[in-house]
Design a protein around this motif. Structure first.
Motif, PDB file in Angstrom:
ATOM      1  N   HIS A   1       0.841  -1.202   0.000  1.00  0.00           N
ATOM      2  CA  HIS A   1       0.000   0.000   0.000  1.00  0.00           C
ATOM      3  C   HIS A   1       0.876   1.253   0.000  1.00  0.00           C
ATOM      4  O   HIS A   1       2.088   1.163   0.184  1.00  0.00           O
TER       5      HIS A   1
ATOM      6  N   ASP B   1       0.755   5.308   1.930  1.00  0.00           N
ATOM      7  CA  ASP B   1       0.154   5.812   3.166  1.00  0.00           C
ATOM      8  C   ASP B   1      -0.771   7.007   2.994  1.00  0.00           C
ATOM      9  O   ASP B   1      -1.283   7.517   3.990  1.00  0.00           O
TER      10      ASP B   1
ATOM     11  N   HIS C   1       4.842   0.036  -0.011  1.00  0.00           N
ATOM     12  CA  HIS C   1       5.525  -0.819   0.962  1.00  0.00           C
ATOM     13  C   HIS C   1       4.571  -1.829   1.547  1.00  0.00           C
ATOM     14  O   HIS C   1       3.345  -1.682   1.386  1.00  0.00           O
TER      15      HIS C   1
HETATM   16 MN    MN Z   1       2.102   2.015   5.532  1.00  0.00          MN
END
Ligand code: MN
Ligand code: OGA
Length: 209
Positions: free
Chosen positions: A123, A125, A181
């Motif tokens: 994903h 952030d 990540h």
């Molecule tokens: Mn994250």
């Protein structure tokens, strides 16, 4: 009072600008680490963790096939026993503003607990409807982490992937919008302090989006 000297900050900020992320070992003192571990243990005992969702507060859903961690948001006004942590976050915010010409104006941080067998799939952030997370910052709290324990942070780059071991007192910072990540499956309980430096204070971002 600063926790880290200017020359170290210049080096870390250079890495962050060049690679979009930086890994810093022994970012917190052993003393601060112990304070955080004690606080974490107390909050776990108090059952103060909640299952984490995906999306912002406006659009939150629970999906354990994507992430399996539990979180406890920390609060400067309430959590006086870890006031040094907030001083450190303040240093990070002010230093990044000064050296990177950012205008970070707030932050949001939680303790995270990944029970054995859990993970957080690939994903980024930033949320679609709320894009004020600028810098992600994680401090790992895993006493005696060793190979085989799992729970590594995987950073995806154009041509390769980097694996970062979640060892105690290590800090990772990256650009929230840029770096895909994942948290690989952990085989033991996995602990961290995780947060975001924000362009607008938390809350205002919902409105200004
Ligand atoms: Mn994250
Ligand atoms: C997150 C996250 C990474 C880590 O909480 O969004 O990606 O290593 N955490 O804990």
């Amino acid at each position: 009072m600063n926790f880290h000297p200017e020359e170290k900050w210049i080096d870390w900020v250079d890495q962050l600008s060049e690679h979009d992320f930086v890994v810093i070992d022994e970012f917190i003192t052993n003393d601060l680490y112990l304070q955080l571990r004690n606080f974490l243990t107390k909050k776990l005992d108090q059952d103060a963790f909640e299952r984490a969702g995906i999306g912002s507060i406006l659009n939150n859903t629970l999906d354990t096939t994507i992430r399996g961690d539990f979180t406890h948001w920390i609060d400067k006004a309430r959590d006086k026993e870890i006031s040094v942590v907030f001083d450190l976050i303040e240093e990070v915010k002010l230093t990044l503003n000064r050296l990177c010409y950012l205008s970070l104006s707030g932050y949001e941080f939680h303790l995270a607990y990944y029970p054995e067998g859990t993970f957080y799939k690939r994903h980024v952030d930033q949320f679609k409807e709320r894009s004020n997370r600028m810098i992600s910052m994680i401090i790992y709290l895993n006493e005696g982490w060793k190979k085989g324990d799992g729970g590594e942070l995987k950073i995806f780059r154009e041509n390769d992937e980097l694996i970062i071991d979640p060892i105690a007192r290590r800090c990772v910072m990256f650009k929230s919008a840029e770096v895909p990540h994942e948290v690989m499956q952990t085989n033991v309980g996995r602990y961290s302090l995780t947060g975001w430096l924000l362009y607008q204070p938390s809350g205002v971002g919902f409105v200004l989006g």
